[in-house]
Design a protein around this motif. Structure first.
Motif, PDB file in Angstrom:
ATOM      1  N   LEU A   1       1.079  -1.251  -0.054  1.00 32.52           N
ATOM      2  CA  LEU A   1      -0.162   0.012   0.027  1.00 32.52           C
ATOM      3  C   LEU A   1       0.467   1.480   0.033  1.00 32.52           C
ATOM      4  CD1 LEU A   1      -2.378  -0.744   2.118  1.00 32.52           C
ATOM      5  CD2 LEU A   1      -2.954  -0.316   0.349  1.00 32.52           C
ATOM      6  N   ASN A   2       0.583   2.162   0.011  1.00 28.59           N
ATOM      7  CA  ASN A   2       0.650   3.339   0.028  1.00 28.59           C
ATOM      8  C   ASN A   2       1.112   3.993   1.054  1.00 28.59           C
ATOM      9  OD1 ASN A   2       0.380   7.161   0.234  1.00 28.59           O
ATOM     10  ND2 ASN A   2       0.799   6.976  -2.110  1.00 28.59           N
ATOM     11  N   VAL A   3       2.574   4.456   2.013  1.00 28.57           N
ATOM     12  CA  VAL A   3       3.220   4.429   2.881  1.00 28.57           C
ATOM     13  C   VAL A   3       1.962   5.482   3.810  1.00 28.57           C
ATOM     14  CG1 VAL A   3       5.797   3.930   2.533  1.00 28.57           C
ATOM     15  CG2 VAL A   3       4.818   5.966   2.697  1.00 28.57           C
ATOM     16  N   ALA A   4       1.267   6.921   3.192  1.00 30.83           N
ATOM     17  CA  ALA A   4       1.034   7.462   4.174  1.00 30.83           C
ATOM     18  C   ALA A   4      -0.942   6.291   4.089  1.00 30.83           C
ATOM     19  CB  ALA A   4       0.313   8.284   2.844  1.00 30.83           C
ATOM     20  N   ILE A   5      -0.725   6.012   3.060  1.00 33.98           N
ATOM     21  CA  ILE A   5      -2.504   5.032   3.878  1.00 33.98           C
ATOM     22  C   ILE A   5      -1.676   4.465   4.374  1.00 33.98           C
ATOM     23  CG2 ILE A   5      -3.914   3.578   2.665  1.00 33.98           C
ATOM     24  CD1 ILE A   5      -4.230   5.002   0.461  1.00 33.98           C
ATOM     25  N   SER A   6      -0.734   3.462   4.784  1.00 33.00           N
ATOM     26  CA  SER A   6      -0.500   2.229   5.343  1.00 33.00           C
ATOM     27  C   SER A   6      -0.330   3.441   7.347  1.00 33.00           C
ATOM     28  CB  SER A   6       1.199   2.029   4.906  1.00 33.00           C
ATOM     29  OG  SER A   6       0.963   0.837   4.271  1.00 33.00           O
ATOM     30  N   LEU A   7      -0.150   4.033   7.116  1.00 31.83           N
ATOM     31  CA  LEU A   7       0.323   4.551   8.293  1.00 31.83           C
ATOM     32  C   LEU A   7      -0.388   5.636   8.840  1.00 31.83           C
ATOM     33  CD1 LEU A   7       2.923   5.185  10.171  1.00 31.83           C
ATOM     34  CD2 LEU A   7       1.984   7.706   9.840  1.00 31.83           C
ATOM     35  N   ALA A   8      -1.958   5.481   8.347  1.00 30.78           N
ATOM     36  CA  ALA A   8      -3.012   6.200   8.704  1.00 30.78           C
ATOM     37  C   ALA A   8      -3.399   5.218   9.374  1.00 30.78           C
ATOM     38  CB  ALA A   8      -3.850   7.277   7.362  1.00 30.78           C
ATOM     39  N   MET A   9      -3.662   3.433   8.638  1.00 29.45           N
ATOM     40  CA  MET A   9      -4.565   2.945   9.044  1.00 29.45           C
ATOM     41  C   MET A   9      -4.078   2.173  10.390  1.00 29.45           C
ATOM     42  SD  MET A   9      -4.831   0.149   5.964  1.00 29.45           S
ATOM     43  CE  MET A   9      -5.707  -1.154   6.405  1.00 29.45           C
ATOM     44  N   VAL A  10      -2.869   2.141  10.489  1.00 33.27           N
ATOM     45  CA  VAL A  10      -1.902   1.441  11.644  1.00 33.27           C
ATOM     46  C   VAL A  10      -2.126   2.584  12.723  1.00 33.27           C
ATOM     47  CG1 VAL A  10       0.539   1.488  12.801  1.00 33.27           C
ATOM     48  CG2 VAL A  10      -0.242  -0.100  10.426  1.00 33.27           C
ATOM     49  N   LEU A  11      -1.785   3.805  12.609  1.00 35.64           N
ATOM     50  CA  LEU A  11      -1.990   4.736  13.615  1.00 35.64           C
ATOM     51  C   LEU A  11      -3.737   5.091  13.832  1.00 35.64           C
ATOM     52  CD1 LEU A  11      -0.746   7.511  15.438  1.00 35.64           C
ATOM     53  CD2 LEU A  11      -1.477   8.745  12.903  1.00 35.64           C
ATOM     54  N   GLY A  12      -4.146   4.326  12.830  1.00 34.07           N
ATOM     55  CA  GLY A  12      -6.241   4.746  13.440  1.00 34.07           C
ATOM     56  C   GLY A  12      -5.589   3.614  14.569  1.00 34.07           C
ATOM     57  N   GLU A  13      -5.385   2.526  14.899  1.00 33.40           N
ATOM     58  CA  GLU A  13      -5.915   1.441  15.374  1.00 33.40           C
ATOM     59  C   GLU A  13      -4.857   1.105  16.917  1.00 33.40           C
ATOM     60  OE1 GLU A  13      -6.324  -2.703  17.428  1.00 33.40           O
ATOM     61  OE2 GLU A  13      -7.457  -1.249  15.959  1.00 33.40           O
ATOM     62  N   ALA A  14      -3.256   2.289  17.045  1.00 34.34           N
ATOM     63  CA  ALA A  14      -2.913   2.435  17.758  1.00 34.34           C
ATOM     64  C   ALA A  14      -3.738   3.247  18.500  1.00 34.34           C
ATOM     65  CB  ALA A  14      -1.593   2.628  17.236  1.00 34.34           C
ATOM     66  N   LEU A  15      -3.809   4.333  18.642  1.00 33.99           N
ATOM     67  CA  LEU A  15      -5.026   5.187  18.812  1.00 33.99           C
ATOM     68  C   LEU A  15      -5.831   4.650  19.594  1.00 33.99           C
ATOM     69  CD1 LEU A  15      -4.223   9.051  16.726  1.00 33.99           C
ATOM     70  CD2 LEU A  15      -3.321   7.873  18.677  1.00 33.99           C
ATOM     71  N   ARG A  16      -6.785   3.978  18.466  1.00 39.77           N
ATOM     72  CA  ARG A  16      -8.126   3.560  18.759  1.00 39.77           C
ATOM     73  C   ARG A  16      -7.673   2.923  21.421  1.00 39.77           C
ATOM     74  NH1 ARG A  16     -10.278  -1.317  20.256  1.00 39.77           N
ATOM     75  NH2 ARG A  16      -8.530  -2.399  18.587  1.00 39.77           N
ATOM     76  N   GLN A  17      -6.580   2.059  20.315  1.00 40.22           N
ATOM     77  CA  GLN A  17      -6.032   0.745  21.616  1.00 40.22           C
ATOM     78  C   GLN A  17      -5.599   1.249  23.170  1.00 40.22           C
ATOM     79  OE1 GLN A  17      -2.926  -2.013  20.175  1.00 40.22           O
ATOM     80  NE2 GLN A  17      -4.014  -3.292  19.101  1.00 40.22           N
ATOM     81  N   THR A  18      -5.340   2.297  22.057  1.00 40.54           N
ATOM     82  CA  THR A  18      -4.707   3.539  23.336  1.00 40.54           C
ATOM     83  C   THR A  18      -5.375   4.292  24.101  1.00 40.54           C
ATOM     84  OG1 THR A  18      -2.705   4.890  21.940  1.00 40.54           O
ATOM     85  CG2 THR A  18      -2.229   2.871  22.953  1.00 40.54           C
ATOM     86  N   GLY A  19      -6.503   4.943  23.261  1.00 43.28           N
ATOM     87  CA  GLY A  19      -7.787   6.055  23.593  1.00 43.28           C
ATOM     88  C   GLY A  19      -6.926   6.767  23.198  1.00 43.28           C
ATOM     89  N   GLU A  20      -6.119   7.348  21.968  1.00 43.63           N
ATOM     90  CA  GLU A  20      -5.562   8.698  22.295  1.00 43.63           C
ATOM     91  C   GLU A  20      -5.833   9.318  21.357  1.00 43.63           C
ATOM     92  OE1 GLU A  20      -3.129   9.861  24.486  1.00 43.63           O
ATOM     93  OE2 GLU A  20      -3.394   8.469  25.906  1.00 43.63           O
ATOM     94  N   PHE A  21      -7.263   9.183  20.917  1.00 40.03           N
ATOM     95  CA  PHE A  21      -8.026   9.672  19.800  1.00 40.03           C
ATOM     96  C   PHE A  21      -7.502  11.123  20.412  1.00 40.03           C
ATOM     97  CE2 PHE A  21      -8.926   6.006  17.112  1.00 40.03           C
ATOM     98  CZ  PHE A  21      -8.620   7.512  16.022  1.00 40.03           C
ATOM     99  N   PRO A  22      -7.602  12.558  19.618  1.00 38.71           N
ATOM    100  CA  PRO A  22      -7.505  14.239  19.892  1.00 38.71           C
ATOM    101  C   PRO A  22      -9.663  13.776  20.218  1.00 38.71           C
ATOM    102  CG  PRO A  22      -6.487  13.794  18.192  1.00 38.71           C
ATOM    103  CD  PRO A  22      -6.707  12.776  18.657  1.00 38.71           C
ATOM    104  N   ASN A  23      -9.445  14.801  21.238  1.00 37.40           N
ATOM    105  CA  ASN A  23     -11.296  15.422  20.862  1.00 37.40           C
ATOM    106  C   ASN A  23     -12.300  14.394  21.220  1.00 37.40           C
ATOM    107  OD1 ASN A  23     -10.470  17.784  22.081  1.00 37.40           O
ATOM    108  ND2 ASN A  23     -10.062  18.486  19.611  1.00 37.40           N
ATOM    109  N   ASP A  24     -11.981  12.714  21.493  1.00 32.87           N
ATOM    110  CA  ASP A  24     -12.582  11.996  21.186  1.00 32.87           C
ATOM    111  C   ASP A  24     -13.761  11.709  22.444  1.00 32.87           C
ATOM    112  OD1 ASP A  24     -14.218   9.753  20.827  1.00 32.87           O
ATOM    113  OD2 ASP A  24     -12.596   8.575  21.242  1.00 32.87           O
ATOM    114  N   GLN A  25     -15.000  12.159  22.568  1.00 33.07           N
ATOM    115  CA  GLN A  25     -15.285  12.267  23.353  1.00 33.07           C
ATOM    116  C   GLN A  25     -17.135  11.736  22.813  1.00 33.07           C
ATOM    117  OE1 GLN A  25     -15.367  16.198  24.330  1.00 33.07           O
ATOM    118  NE2 GLN A  25     -13.361  16.273  25.709  1.00 33.07           N
TER     119      GLN A  25
END
Length: 158
Positions: free
Chosen positions: A130-154
């Motif tokens: 995959l394109n590196v930007a798409i790949s990083l966005a996918m993995v970052l989304g999972e990482a932020l989900r797991q760690t509860g670190e999405f900004p302003n996720d109320q």
């Protein structure tokens, strides 16, 4: 969570990842040399109006980045097609650095070996990557989900 780009060689992908870092509140590390001129003017062009919003740190080379990373006690998670572990089965931590390699060549073996973890995105066998930007966005989304670190996720209830 930090984002690292190892010697990027495609300005549009770099701009996309800078914007991703700005939107998600994730510092972005660019490990030089880049395969294109990377100046303040270029930053404004690639990242558009997000250049002032991103926490950008440039490293002269891999050694300088590693010096920073080990001093900051950050775990390096490399996105690579050569990893045995799917990104969805990995346990992320808030101080991880998610790294992508050059679009044209990935990362050299010494960088691969220095990673604390290597993850891949499962794909059908007939494709290369995959394109590196798409790949990083996918993995970052999972990482932020797991760690509860999405900004302003109320969550709101209606």
């Amino acid at each position: 969570m930090d984002i690292a780009l190892y010697q990027p060689d495609m300005p549009p992908n770099t701009g996309t990842l800078l914007r991703l870092g700005a939107c998600m509140g994730c510092p972005v590390h660019v490990i030089e040399p880049c395969g294109f001129p990377f100046s303040q003017r270029a930053l404004r062009r690639y990242a558009m109006d997000y250049g002032d919003q991103v926490q950008l740190r440039r490293h002269d080379d891999w050694i300088a980045f590693e010096r920073w990373r080990t001093g900051a006690a950050k775990r390096l998670v490399l996105l690579t097609t050569k990893a045995p572990l799917s990104y969805g089965h990995f346990s992320y931590q808030t101080d991880d650095v998610l790294m992508v390699g050059r679009e044209s060549a990935g990362v050299p073996e010494d960088v691969h070996a220095a990673a604390d973890a290597r993850v891949r995105i499962p794909m059908i066998p007939a494709v290369r990557s995959l394109n590196v930007a798409i790949s990083l966005a996918m993995v970052l989304g999972e990482a932020l989900r797991q760690t509860g670190e999405f900004p302003n996720d109320q969550e709101t209830q209606s």
